[in-house]
Design a protein around this motif. Sequence first.
Motif, PDB file in Angstrom:
ATOM      1  N   THR A  57      32.824  40.263  31.291  1.00 53.20           N
ATOM      2  CA  THR A  57      33.634  41.375  31.806  1.00 53.20           C
ATOM      3  C   THR A  57      34.654  40.891  32.825  1.00 53.20           C
ATOM      4  O   THR A  57      35.705  41.494  32.986  1.00 53.20           O
ATOM      5  CB  THR A  57      32.741  42.428  32.462  1.00 53.20           C
ATOM      6  OG1 THR A  57      32.033  41.832  33.579  1.00 53.20           O
ATOM      7  CG2 THR A  57      31.723  42.972  31.460  1.00 53.20           C
ATOM      8  N   ALA A 214      29.704  47.857  34.870  1.00 50.55           N
ATOM      9  CA  ALA A 214      30.993  48.544  34.768  1.00 50.55           C
ATOM     10  C   ALA A 214      31.118  49.684  35.768  1.00 50.55           C
ATOM     11  O   ALA A 214      32.225  50.145  36.052  1.00 50.55           O
ATOM     12  CB  ALA A 214      31.170  49.090  33.343  1.00 50.55           C
ATOM     13  N   PRO A 234      39.560  40.812  35.658  1.00 55.66           N
ATOM     14  CA  PRO A 234      38.912  41.295  34.432  1.00 55.66           C
ATOM     15  C   PRO A 234      39.166  40.320  33.292  1.00 55.66           C
ATOM     16  O   PRO A 234      40.239  39.711  33.198  1.00 55.66           O
ATOM     17  CB  PRO A 234      39.605  42.646  34.180  1.00 55.66           C
ATOM     18  CG  PRO A 234      40.092  43.078  35.527  1.00 55.66           C
ATOM     19  CD  PRO A 234      40.462  41.814  36.250  1.00 55.66           C
TER      20      PRO A 234
END
Length: 846
Positions: A57, A214, A234
């Motif tokens: 991520t 997240a 990111p």
Amino acid sequence: MLFRTTWRFMLRHPWQLGLCVLGVALGVAMVVAIDLANASARRAFQLSAESVVGRATHQVLGGPTGLSEELYRQLRVEVGLRSSAPVVEGYVQVPALENQTLQLLGVDPLAEPPFRAYMGERGGELDLAALMAEPATVLLAETTARRAGLELGDALTLQIGTHEVDVRLVGLLQPNDQVGREALEGLLISDIATAQELLGMVGRLSRIDLILPATSDPPPQLLALLPPGAELLPAATRSNALEQMTRAFELNLTALSFLALIVGMFLIYNTVTFSVVQRRMLFGTLRCLGVTRGQLAALVLTEAALISLVGSLLGLALGVILGRGLVGLVTQTINDLYFVVTVRSLALDPLVLLRGFVLGVVATLVAAAVPTLEALLTPPRTVLRRSSVEDRARHLVPRLAGVGLLLLLLGLGLLGLPAEVGVGSLFVAFTALFAIVIGAALLAPLFTVGLMRIARPLLGAVFGLLGRMAARAVEANLSRTAVAIAALMVAVSVTIGVGIMVHSFRQTVVVWLEHSLMADVYISPPSNTANRIDGVLDPALPAQLAELEGVAAVVRLRSTQVNTLVGPTILMAVDAGAERGRTTLRFVAGGDDATWAAWDAGALLISEPFALRSGLGVGDSLRLRTDRGLQDFPIAGVYYDYSSDRGIIRLRYNTYRAAWDDPEISSLALYATPGSDSEALLARLRAATSGTGVLVSSNRALRESSLAVFDRTFAITAVLQLLATIVAFIGILSALMALQLERGRELAMLRANGLTPRQVWGLILGQTGLIGAVAGLLAIPLGLAMALVLVYVINRRSFGWTLDLALEPRIFLQALLVALIAAFLAGLYPAYQMSRTSPAAALREE
């Protein structure tokens, strides 16, 4: 009964049906081929990015030298980020694969399974113990290994920078799905320690992959541990930025393919009109027998729909075949200008195929609408009077000219809107260009009438009656000739416009290279892209070469990549070096003594594309993340540069070393002592660097290789120009066939009154020559206007480069000759047919 009539007509005229289908197919094929080539390159990059990034991520990225591996230990042990994985990456070339470039990915196999699934799969043969325990061992996709002729345990030679190394294959990756296989074809995987040794990054990491929740912000402990030169981003940020680089390039190719589709619509109009013309008497008879206009419209549009379906399907097949050839050109251009991407096959995107199919059907139906209206509006009593059609055509000329003028004004208005570099403003520019092209096509009938009235007395004085008849025939049959002229005019204008743009670009680059390549010899490691050097040289090499006879000065250069407000940007550090090195730059802004004083004090110079994309200029500051943290650098000048459309930041080597802990050298520029023998100097330099693998290039050789890259970049435009001309040629042929069919009785009467077959040849070829000449003459101003838009608007908005317009008379002459030759060749068959037609048969009526 009506549809049986249509079917019988098509069976009796198979060549005409083939012409209609071919017109649709070629237009669709060009759009589909370009879209598929672009989509294949984009898919290859996405698959490569997904296989490298995996499920991460976020990524911790460092500066030019990467990150200390100690940071990974701290994140995992002190912060407790168990979902983290170290990565070392770089590019290598494989001689066994014809020097194909593969991405070397160094990973920790024990930390990999949460991130990249292929390390946890057992579909292939993997010896992870050997991968971790033995040095110089690698994993390779089974398909790639098969292409290289490798089996488990075989040795594989890699070219890494200036040296070759041998590694041993200890595993074959065999993902269970096709997507996974394609994603791994460009990867070479090793243990992280092996990658560090191979790439010269012992103790360093390229990045650290993370999987963070997240729903929450990154842990404060993580941010606190990051050194000044590192940042947390990111995972998709870098991939998206790289993908955006090619959007303008792809849009340019797509626009060229749509220009070909416009020419194809003219062709479709001509071929469908031909079909209507051949059955004018039949349609009039059917109307007299009670067939309604709606039934007649349904008949013609159904024919057009069937032609569009068959033509579009054939166009999809042709587009796939053509796309297989174009994908190599597109990939090579992306590798030259942007980043390394490996595309070995054409990705058949269903959406691309569907879009091409719909475009073909819609374009055919739109192009068929005009002849359909002609069939509807023809009263039965006037069906035998060809003049009724031409009367309507002549009445339409001023109206079409008015619409064309409005489109030209619309195009000029759109070009006058303020715009910046980017895809959005580029779309507006292409809309304006299409408005100008279509507007000029609508003005073509008016100019044709005017030119024929001028040409009639001149041709009469030279060729007599036949000359006047040829000019009068072009004007009298305007409903047919105007469309053929417009189609050829657009195709030839594309040749002129793109030709002038490419010539102007090339001349600008030649002048730029003459200014920028001032050193006598350049030394660099092999590189995977044309505009960036990824390898490094031995730090002791500058001092060693400076001792050679004939070397006056050695200038060090360091090329790396940094993240800026416009995405990844090339940072070039240059030694102060010889004073004449400062004359290598041509400035948009700055360039005086104050600029160089600020440069010596630590200011930056930015290239024109970077200035346009960022909105920065002289007097502004640029914030960069250095190994000392975020720093603001003043901008002292903006200079012309054509090596990267993303822009280049230039600074002194000493300034760079003060901000970044990077002692590496990417290349060297050597200045010879005045009066020394350049060939002898090259020989001494090659002897001194023998066995190191570095490239020793003279000023001239480097200039020639740069121009070779330029010519390779624009090879695809030449292919598109040729295809557009072929489409226009077929359009002229169909228009002339329709015209000669309608003039059959007229020519038969002339034959009965003494016109010889040779004079028939002269009359028809004279008429086709006039069509080609008018199209060529009208294409010159349109092509020049297109070139101005391409050079000063589209090119600037696409890539941020200012070009110098270079008009080459040869381009205009070639375009005129192409128009004349295409028209002449298209007239050969109609002339042959009409010269052999019996006057009695042509005059006979049922």
